[in-house]
Design a protein around this motif. Structure first.
Motif, PDB file in Angstrom:
ATOM      1  N   ALA A 280     -10.475  -5.882  -8.916  1.00 42.26           N
ATOM      2  CA  ALA A 280     -10.407  -6.644 -10.164  1.00 42.26           C
ATOM      3  C   ALA A 280      -9.048  -6.470 -10.832  1.00 42.26           C
ATOM      4  N   ARG A 281      -8.561  -5.233 -10.877  1.00 42.53           N
ATOM      5  CA  ARG A 281      -7.241  -4.996 -11.464  1.00 42.53           C
ATOM      6  C   ARG A 281      -6.149  -5.677 -10.651  1.00 42.53           C
ATOM      7  N   SER A 282      -6.253  -5.575  -9.329  1.00 47.51           N
ATOM      8  CA  SER A 282      -5.245  -6.184  -8.470  1.00 47.51           C
ATOM      9  C   SER A 282      -5.163  -7.693  -8.689  1.00 47.51           C
ATOM     10  N   GLU A 283      -6.320  -8.348  -8.782  1.00 43.29           N
ATOM     11  CA  GLU A 283      -6.337  -9.784  -8.995  1.00 43.29           C
ATOM     12  C   GLU A 283      -5.865 -10.139 -10.400  1.00 43.29           C
ATOM     13  N   ALA A 284      -6.275  -9.354 -11.402  1.00 48.91           N
ATOM     14  CA  ALA A 284      -5.865  -9.628 -12.781  1.00 48.91           C
ATOM     15  C   ALA A 284      -4.360  -9.529 -12.954  1.00 48.91           C
TER      16      ALA A 284
ATOM     17  N   ALA B  24      -1.736  -7.078 -19.522  1.00 48.50           N
ATOM     18  CA  ALA B  24      -2.912  -6.330 -19.971  1.00 48.50           C
ATOM     19  C   ALA B  24      -3.515  -5.494 -18.849  1.00 48.50           C
ATOM     20  N   ALA B  25      -3.290  -5.911 -17.608  1.00 48.50           N
ATOM     21  CA  ALA B  25      -3.857  -5.192 -16.467  1.00 48.50           C
ATOM     22  C   ALA B  25      -2.846  -4.286 -15.781  1.00 48.50           C
ATOM     23  N   ALA B  26      -1.713  -4.070 -16.436  1.00 46.74           N
ATOM     24  CA  ALA B  26      -0.634  -3.328 -15.779  1.00 46.74           C
ATOM     25  C   ALA B  26      -0.881  -1.827 -15.722  1.00 46.74           C
ATOM     26  N   GLY B  27      -1.703  -1.303 -16.593  1.00 42.78           N
ATOM     27  CA  GLY B  27      -1.890   0.130 -16.657  1.00 42.78           C
ATOM     28  C   GLY B  27      -2.748   0.671 -15.525  1.00 42.78           C
TER      29      GLY B  27
ATOM     30  N   SER C 114     -11.649  -4.082   1.099  1.00 41.74           N
ATOM     31  CA  SER C 114     -10.300  -3.580   0.891  1.00 41.74           C
ATOM     32  C   SER C 114      -9.574  -4.523  -0.067  1.00 41.74           C
ATOM     33  N   ASP C 115      -8.295  -4.321  -0.242  1.00 43.60           N
ATOM     34  CA  ASP C 115      -7.475  -5.229  -1.048  1.00 43.60           C
ATOM     35  C   ASP C 115      -6.280  -5.648  -0.192  1.00 43.60           C
ATOM     36  N   PRO C 116      -6.327  -6.823   0.457  1.00 40.13           N
ATOM     37  CA  PRO C 116      -7.294  -7.904   0.314  1.00 40.13           C
ATOM     38  C   PRO C 116      -8.568  -7.647   1.111  1.00 40.13           C
ATOM     39  N   GLU C 117      -9.611  -8.414   0.775  1.00 38.34           N
ATOM     40  CA  GLU C 117     -10.862  -8.317   1.509  1.00 38.34           C
ATOM     41  C   GLU C 117     -10.717  -8.929   2.898  1.00 38.34           C
ATOM     42  N   VAL C 118     -11.558  -8.459   3.808  1.00 40.59           N
ATOM     43  CA  VAL C 118     -11.661  -9.042   5.140  1.00 40.59           C
ATOM     44  C   VAL C 118     -13.123  -9.425   5.350  1.00 40.59           C
ATOM     45  N   ALA C 119     -13.359 -10.655   5.780  1.00 41.67           N
ATOM     46  CA  ALA C 119     -14.719 -11.126   6.026  1.00 41.67           C
ATOM     47  C   ALA C 119     -14.746 -11.812   7.379  1.00 41.67           C
TER      48      ALA C 119
END
Length: 483
Positions: free
Chosen positions: A71-75, A84-87, A374-379
């Protein structure tokens, strides 16, 4: 004397059920529920927590750790929200949420569900004591029709000098740790290793990932491991491939651990996670009483009936049969096995309506869906290109840049991903699909339906993806196939 015999008969009847299920994880719960809903009496035996590995040490707590990371990575890639999501993540809040998701390692809620479903719970360690007999800490249970082994799997530790004495983390420790280690070494380039490296790095640990092979996720399409490796490196994970651990030393309990590599150098860490494989939980199950090898995987047919034992009374569903070590596949097998047990108990013929019949667990070999969070997801679902070629299929591989889809540009700036479908040229149906990118897990079921249903390519043209969504990649893949 007659009264005594009557008492014994009553006691024996009280401990006799139509079906005994060993293991109250998701697989066991689903099998028990399916059999009981069909009118059979069922008891389920559990030595730990009702809900099993998935609820308390695997799927649920691990994804609770990973969701804030993604969520933070995408934000951070959404205009107007990036600052706002930098921290950093607030680790205590993440761990507290993980604890709540794992029900604080209490199974009261799951026990209430068993009660409401009418399934008896027997606490204790189950051991087979012969055909249709199960001993639970000295109490003898008997099955009229079937015993289903749903005891799952456990982490398998490799034979490395000093490893056992060093008390390494297994997957259970990694998902339930109470604090963030300063330095963490992760051994293994599979799903557990990657997910835990992702989570603990984002929570503040310095993470080194050691992989014996030349890449990550080697059972999936090669580009999946490459994209995940790039992302891990960008997140600050130190990735080393082509290395093996030769020795492990921990001088004092709770102290630093030294990991010696075959390259001659050493790494010092606060914790060491071994994520290199699984073993069946059948080593102390009494398999020897029915002629099977303790600690072995159970060989089953498509109804999940154990084939090495005479008769139709012993079943193995979930991880124990080694067909597909995934929670959702175990639940799927449980539904198949529960239906088959019921049919045999009622002496009803099994449905013979092809490979996708109600009593055939064929998806474990033909259409297994899996998401790596993971980040990114694998499906992915079905066969990779390499696996399809090994199986003798004449195929065409179709790739598309997932970041080039309109929906991806709206999802996040700089969206990186890739999509691939494997087409059987002789039948013009899909054999496999792989997506890599943020949020692609939610694309997977459409691919699973296409593979399982063997939807012809020409028919897929009429399944119109909504615009502007990432699922429009389906149209781009079909256009690339047509050329």
């Amino acid at each position: 004397m007659a009264a005594t015999e009557a008492t014994r008969a009553a006691e024996a009847a009280a401990d006799t059920y139509d079906v005994l299920v060993l293991g109250a994880g998701p697989t066991g719960e689903n099998l028990a529920d399916r059999a009981h809903a069909a009118g059979l009496s069922v008891a389920i035996v559990e030595s730990e927590l009702v809900g099993g590995e998935c609820s308390y040490w695997a799927c649920m707590p691990s994804k609770a750790l990973l969701r804030p990371v993604t969520a933070r990575s995408e934000a951070r890639r959404v205009p107007g929200f990036a600052d706002a999501a930098a921290g950093p993540l607030h680790a205590p809040d993440v761990l507290a949420h993980r604890d709540a998701i794992a029900s604080y390692w209490k199974d009261d809620g799951q026990v209430r569900w068993l009660d409401s479903a009418g399934i008896d719970l027997v606490r204790g360690h189950a051991r087979l004591a012969g055909p249709k007999q199960v001993s639970v800490d000295g109490r003898m249970l008997r099955a009229r029709h079937a015993v289903a082994v749903c005891t799952g799997s456990r982490p398998a530790l490799p034979d490395i000098p000093g490893l056992a004495d060093a008390k390494p983390w297994t997957s259970r420790d990694a998902t339930s740790a109470r604090s963030v280690p300063g330095r963490l070494v992760v051994v293994g380039g599979g799903v557990v290793g990657i997910e835990m490296a992702t989570a603990w790095r984002a929570l503040g640990a310095s993470v080194t990932l050691l992989v014996r092979g030349d890449g990550l996720l080697l059972r999936m399409e090669p580009f999946a491991g490459h994209l995940v490796a790039e992302s891990l490196a960008e997140a600050g994970v130190f990735l080393r491939t082509g290395v093996e651990v030769r020795e492990v030393r921990r001088e004092a309990p709770g102290g630093p651990v030294t990991v010696a590599l075959d390259t001659g150098d050493e790494i010092i860490a606060d914790e060491l996670l071994i994520a290199t494989g699984r073993a069946p939980r059948t080593d102390d199950l009494g398999l020897e009483t029915i002629g099977l090898e303790p600690g072995s995987w159970l060989q089953v047919d498509e109804t999940c009936r154990v084939t090495d034992v005479p008769g139709d009374w012993l079943y193995g569903a979930g991880d124990v049969n080694h067909r597909a070590l995934l929670t959702h596949q175990g639940k799927y097998q449980a539904r198949i096995a529960g239906a088959a047990i019921t049919a045999r108990a009622r002496q009803v013929p099994l449905l013979d309506n092809g490979p996708w019949g109600a009593h055939a667990a064929t998806a474990d070999t033909a259409a297994v869906p899996q998401v790596v969070f993971s980040d990114p997801e694998v499906a992915s679902v079905g066969l990779t290109a390499a696996a399809a070629e090994r199986a003798g299929h004449r195929i065409r591989v179709v790739d598309h840049d997932l970041g080039a889809v309109a929906g991806a540009s709206l999802y996040a700036d700089g969206y990186r991903g890739r999509a691939r479908m494997i087409v059987d040229l002789d039948r013009e149906v899909l054999l496999g699909v792989t997506f890599v990118g943020p949020g692609v897990g939610e694309l997977l079921h459409s691919a699973t339906v296409a593979v399982v249903a063997e939807v012809p390519i020409e028919r897929l043209w009429h399944a119109v993806p909504a615009y502007p969504t990432i699922s429009e990649v389906w149209l781009r893949l079909l256009e690339a196939y047509r050329g």
